[in-house]
Design a protein around this motif. Structure first.
Motif, PDB file in Angstrom:
ATOM      1  N   HIS A   1      -8.597  11.892  41.628  1.00  0.00           N
ATOM      2  CA  HIS A   1      -7.340  11.925  41.431  1.00  0.00           C
ATOM      3  C   HIS A   1      -6.662  12.769  42.567  1.00  0.00           C
ATOM      4  O   HIS A   1      -6.491  13.970  42.443  1.00  0.00           O
ATOM      5  N   LYS A   2      -5.868  12.265  43.406  1.00  0.00           N
ATOM      6  CA  LYS A   2      -5.471  13.307  44.478  1.00  0.00           C
ATOM      7  C   LYS A   2      -4.237  14.050  44.109  1.00  0.00           C
ATOM      8  O   LYS A   2      -3.145  13.556  43.293  1.00  0.00           O
ATOM      9  N   MET A   3      -4.062  15.306  44.306  1.00  0.00           N
ATOM     10  CA  MET A   3      -3.025  16.311  44.100  1.00  0.00           C
ATOM     11  C   MET A   3      -1.818  15.927  44.880  1.00  0.00           C
ATOM     12  O   MET A   3      -0.806  15.599  44.587  1.00  0.00           O
ATOM     13  N   ALA A   4      -2.072  16.144  46.058  1.00  0.00           N
ATOM     14  CA  ALA A   4      -0.919  15.784  47.345  1.00  0.00           C
ATOM     15  C   ALA A   4      -1.565  15.273  48.262  1.00  0.00           C
ATOM     16  O   ALA A   4      -1.791  15.952  49.534  1.00  0.00           O
ATOM     17  N   PRO A   5      -1.822  13.998  48.172  1.00  0.00           N
ATOM     18  CA  PRO A   5      -2.430  13.053  49.470  1.00  0.00           C
ATOM     19  C   PRO A   5      -1.534  13.135  50.544  1.00  0.00           C
ATOM     20  O   PRO A   5      -2.145  13.263  51.551  1.00  0.00           O
ATOM     21  N   LYS A   6      -0.435  13.381  50.664  1.00  0.00           N
ATOM     22  CA  LYS A   6       0.511  13.400  52.160  1.00  0.00           C
ATOM     23  C   LYS A   6       0.337  14.665  52.656  1.00  0.00           C
ATOM     24  O   LYS A   6       1.042  14.920  53.769  1.00  0.00           O
ATOM     25  N   VAL A   7      -0.080  15.827  51.761  1.00  0.00           N
ATOM     26  CA  VAL A   7      -0.270  17.328  52.438  1.00  0.00           C
ATOM     27  C   VAL A   7      -1.820  17.750  52.817  1.00  0.00           C
ATOM     28  O   VAL A   7      -2.136  18.132  53.643  1.00  0.00           O
ATOM     29  N   SER A   8      -2.598  17.401  51.737  1.00  0.00           N
ATOM     30  CA  SER A   8      -4.011  17.678  51.982  1.00  0.00           C
ATOM     31  C   SER A   8      -4.868  16.709  51.038  1.00  0.00           C
ATOM     32  O   SER A   8      -5.050  16.892  49.849  1.00  0.00           O
ATOM     33  N   PRO A   9      -5.285  15.779  51.760  1.00  0.00           N
ATOM     34  CA  PRO A   9      -6.239  14.504  50.989  1.00  0.00           C
ATOM     35  C   PRO A   9      -7.333  15.083  50.208  1.00  0.00           C
ATOM     36  O   PRO A   9      -7.746  14.359  49.112  1.00  0.00           O
ATOM     37  N   GLY A  10      -7.671  16.251  50.637  1.00  0.00           N
ATOM     38  CA  GLY A  10      -9.124  16.956  49.996  1.00  0.00           C
ATOM     39  C   GLY A  10      -8.698  17.427  48.502  1.00  0.00           C
ATOM     40  O   GLY A  10      -9.617  17.726  47.670  1.00  0.00           O
ATOM     41  N   LYS A  11      -7.575  17.667  48.241  1.00  0.00           N
ATOM     42  CA  LYS A  11      -7.199  18.380  47.049  1.00  0.00           C
ATOM     43  C   LYS A  11      -7.360  17.284  45.958  1.00  0.00           C
ATOM     44  O   LYS A  11      -6.500  16.566  45.896  1.00  0.00           O
ATOM     45  N   THR A  12      -7.790  17.813  44.933  1.00  0.00           N
ATOM     46  CA  THR A  12      -7.946  16.743  43.567  1.00  0.00           C
ATOM     47  C   THR A  12      -7.613  17.467  42.274  1.00  0.00           C
ATOM     48  O   THR A  12      -7.745  18.521  42.147  1.00  0.00           O
ATOM     49  N   TRP A  13      -7.041  16.833  41.298  1.00  0.00           N
ATOM     50  CA  TRP A  13      -6.711  17.348  40.104  1.00  0.00           C
ATOM     51  C   TRP A  13      -7.930  17.761  39.248  1.00  0.00           C
ATOM     52  O   TRP A  13      -7.955  18.863  38.628  1.00  0.00           O
ATOM     53  N   GLU A  14      -9.133  16.890  39.428  1.00  0.00           N
ATOM     54  CA  GLU A  14     -10.351  17.555  38.863  1.00  0.00           C
ATOM     55  C   GLU A  14     -10.785  18.905  39.578  1.00  0.00           C
ATOM     56  O   GLU A  14     -11.195  19.697  38.877  1.00  0.00           O
ATOM     57  N   GLY A  15     -10.504  19.112  40.961  1.00  0.00           N
ATOM     58  CA  GLY A  15     -11.028  20.237  41.568  1.00  0.00           C
ATOM     59  C   GLY A  15     -10.096  21.469  41.018  1.00  0.00           C
ATOM     60  O   GLY A  15     -10.380  22.332  40.675  1.00  0.00           O
ATOM     61  N   LEU A  16      -8.811  21.036  40.627  1.00  0.00           N
ATOM     62  CA  LEU A  16      -7.962  22.145  40.146  1.00  0.00           C
ATOM     63  C   LEU A  16      -8.523  22.492  38.593  1.00  0.00           C
ATOM     64  O   LEU A  16      -8.512  23.669  38.320  1.00  0.00           O
ATOM     65  N   ALA A  17      -8.874  21.521  37.893  1.00  0.00           N
ATOM     66  CA  ALA A  17      -9.498  21.732  36.579  1.00  0.00           C
ATOM     67  C   ALA A  17     -10.598  22.819  36.679  1.00  0.00           C
ATOM     68  O   ALA A  17     -10.677  23.877  36.041  1.00  0.00           O
ATOM     69  N   GLY A  18     -11.382  22.490  37.724  1.00  0.00           N
ATOM     70  CA  GLY A  18     -12.553  23.158  37.806  1.00  0.00           C
ATOM     71  C   GLY A  18     -12.340  24.706  38.406  1.00  0.00           C
ATOM     72  O   GLY A  18     -12.906  25.482  37.903  1.00  0.00           O
ATOM     73  N   GLY A  19     -11.462  24.840  39.199  1.00  0.00           N
ATOM     74  CA  GLY A  19     -10.677  25.984  39.686  1.00  0.00           C
ATOM     75  C   GLY A  19     -10.196  26.899  38.392  1.00  0.00           C
ATOM     76  O   GLY A  19     -10.375  28.204  38.309  1.00  0.00           O
ATOM     77  N   LEU A  20      -9.571  26.151  37.367  1.00  0.00           N
ATOM     78  CA  LEU A  20      -9.095  27.089  36.274  1.00  0.00           C
ATOM     79  C   LEU A  20     -10.078  27.242  35.227  1.00  0.00           C
ATOM     80  O   LEU A  20      -9.981  28.339  34.795  1.00  0.00           O
ATOM     81  N   ILE A  21     -11.242  26.547  35.237  1.00  0.00           N
ATOM     82  CA  ILE A  21     -12.282  26.815  34.417  1.00  0.00           C
ATOM     83  C   ILE A  21     -13.077  28.127  34.918  1.00  0.00           C
ATOM     84  O   ILE A  21     -13.472  29.013  34.127  1.00  0.00           O
ATOM     85  N   THR A  22     -13.178  27.940  36.190  1.00  0.00           N
ATOM     86  CA  THR A  22     -13.776  29.195  36.831  1.00  0.00           C
ATOM     87  C   THR A  22     -13.008  30.406  36.689  1.00  0.00           C
ATOM     88  O   THR A  22     -13.525  31.453  36.562  1.00  0.00           O
ATOM     89  N   ALA A  23     -11.657  30.304  36.924  1.00  0.00           N
ATOM     90  CA  ALA A  23     -10.925  31.387  36.802  1.00  0.00           C
ATOM     91  C   ALA A  23     -10.784  32.052  35.193  1.00  0.00           C
ATOM     92  O   ALA A  23     -10.888  33.103  35.268  1.00  0.00           O
ATOM     93  N   GLY A  24     -10.788  31.257  34.562  1.00  0.00           N
ATOM     94  CA  GLY A  24     -11.134  31.829  33.074  1.00  0.00           C
ATOM     95  C   GLY A  24     -12.237  32.515  32.907  1.00  0.00           C
ATOM     96  O   GLY A  24     -12.351  33.586  32.130  1.00  0.00           O
ATOM     97  N   ILE A  25     -13.577  31.999  33.437  1.00  0.00           N
ATOM     98  CA  ILE A  25     -14.907  32.743  33.359  1.00  0.00           C
ATOM     99  C   ILE A  25     -14.792  34.082  34.097  1.00  0.00           C
ATOM    100  O   ILE A  25     -14.980  35.062  33.463  1.00  0.00           O
ATOM    101  N   ILE A  26     -14.119  34.031  35.159  1.00  0.00           N
ATOM    102  CA  ILE A  26     -13.959  35.234  35.945  1.00  0.00           C
ATOM    103  C   ILE A  26     -13.221  36.258  35.309  1.00  0.00           C
ATOM    104  O   ILE A  26     -13.335  37.421  35.173  1.00  0.00           O
ATOM    105  N   SER A  27     -12.202  35.949  34.554  1.00  0.00           N
ATOM    106  CA  SER A  27     -11.128  36.835  33.791  1.00  0.00           C
ATOM    107  C   SER A  27     -11.885  37.260  32.695  1.00  0.00           C
ATOM    108  O   SER A  27     -11.729  38.574  32.443  1.00  0.00           O
ATOM    109  N   TRP A  28     -12.661  36.453  32.129  1.00  0.00           N
ATOM    110  CA  TRP A  28     -13.358  37.063  30.824  1.00  0.00           C
ATOM    111  C   TRP A  28     -14.267  38.151  31.223  1.00  0.00           C
ATOM    112  O   TRP A  28     -14.226  38.996  30.364  1.00  0.00           O
ATOM    113  N   LEU A  29     -15.181  37.823  32.259  1.00  0.00           N
ATOM    114  CA  LEU A  29     -15.966  38.487  32.582  1.00  0.00           C
ATOM    115  C   LEU A  29     -15.624  40.091  33.141  1.00  0.00           C
ATOM    116  O   LEU A  29     -16.055  40.997  32.833  1.00  0.00           O
ATOM    117  N   PHE A  30     -14.524  39.992  33.833  1.00  0.00           N
ATOM    118  CA  PHE A  30     -13.687  41.161  34.266  1.00  0.00           C
ATOM    119  C   PHE A  30     -13.145  41.938  32.889  1.00  0.00           C
ATOM    120  O   PHE A  30     -13.393  43.083  33.168  1.00  0.00           O
TER     121      PHE A  30
END
Length: 287
Positions: A178-207
């Motif tokens: 599912h594209k986030m902003a297909p008219k701006v950057s077709p490669g960005k997806t909502w699934e990718g954003l979710a993965g980024g947020l999960i990674t951010a949570g792990i980094i925050s916890w480790l820090f």
């Protein structure tokens, strides 16, 4: 291309860490000003100023303005009390809310700003000046208690953004539908954003567990999640301006990576928002 990207990363990452931990606040400021001036030189294209003369003039204007700001500071180690810094952070917080709206509504939003060089140059001011303010205030926060306190926070934001970007890329490539902003950057997806947020949570916890400085975990997690979302739109905002200007890369200054703005687009959003939230909204540093 991959070889150049790896070589450049191997060279730049130690230089960035050295600048964070070894330079005095004033010297660090000069480095940030140089980066901002190069960013302004690239941004001139977004405003429609393609000639080298106009691009150089804009870079010089930014450099002189930021040098004047830095020379006006009464104490380079206590920037959290400087009105210009605080105004810059507020401007950054407001601008990135506006930028998100512009991205979400693009290309309709471009009808209001797409033909105005002055407005697009103003967007550059609102991107670059708060970035400088955020970099400087984070580097000097808590400086009199621990000279490396702010350096660790800056390193954290960089690792957070880079880590979340890697997580978003991995999730997006494997599960992105599912594209986030297909008219701006077709490669960005909502699934990718979710993965980024999960990674951010792990980094925050480790820090929170291993940071050599005091950390308030709840505030850190909340601000980190917000910052990662905004950093994604920092990337999308530059993509929007490049698309509107018909430009693929902001420049070719960094072999294999494009230009300065191509490398710091997410950080231009993340740094001032992280600093602004923690200093102006949440008091997340606990100082």
């Amino acid at each position: 291309m991959l070889k150049y990207r790896l070589i450049t990363a191997i060279i730049l990452i130690p230089l960035v860490i050295a600048a964070l931990f070894l330079l005095s606040p004033a010297a660090f400021g000069y480095v940030v000003i140089a980066v901002c001036a190069l960013g302004a030189w690239e941004w001139a294209q977004f405003a429609g100023w393609q000639t080298q003369a106009k691009r150089i003039v804009l870079a010089v204007v930014f450099a002189v303005a930021l040098l004047a700001m830095q020379f006006s500071f009464a104490d380079m180690t206590m920037l959290a009390n400087e009105p210009l810094i605080l105004y810059g952070l507020w401007a950054g917080l407001i601008w990135w809310v506006v930028a998100i709206v512009l991205v979400v509504t693009y290309p309709q939003s471009a009808q209001a700003w797409g033909q105005s060089a002055i407005v697009r140059a103003l967007f550059g001011v609102l991107t670059i000046i708060p970035f400088y303010c955020g970099m400087m205030v984070l580097r000097t926060i808590g400086y009199h208690t621990d000279t490396f306190f702010g350096a660790w926070w800056l390193l954290y934001v960089m690792l957070l953004v880079w880590g979340a970007d890697s997580g978003a890329y991995a999730f997006g490539r494997t599960m992105g539908r599912h594209k986030m902003a297909p008219k701006v950057s077709p490669g960005k997806t909502w699934e990718g954003l979710a993965g980024g947020l999960i990674t951010a949570g792990i980094i925050s916890w480790l820090f929170s567990l291993f940071a050599p400085i005091p950390v308030m975990p709840d505030y850190l997690l909340v601000t980190s999640i917000i910052v990662v979302v905004v950093s994604v739109f920092g990337d999308l905002t530059e993509s929007m301006f490049k698309r509107q200007s018909g430009i693929k890369d902001s420049s070719h200054l960094i072999p294999g990576h494009g230009g300065i703005l191509d490398r710091i687009d997410s950080l231009t959003a993340a740094i001032p928002v992280f600093a602004g939230l923690n200093l102006l909204v949440f008091n997340g540093f606990g100082l």
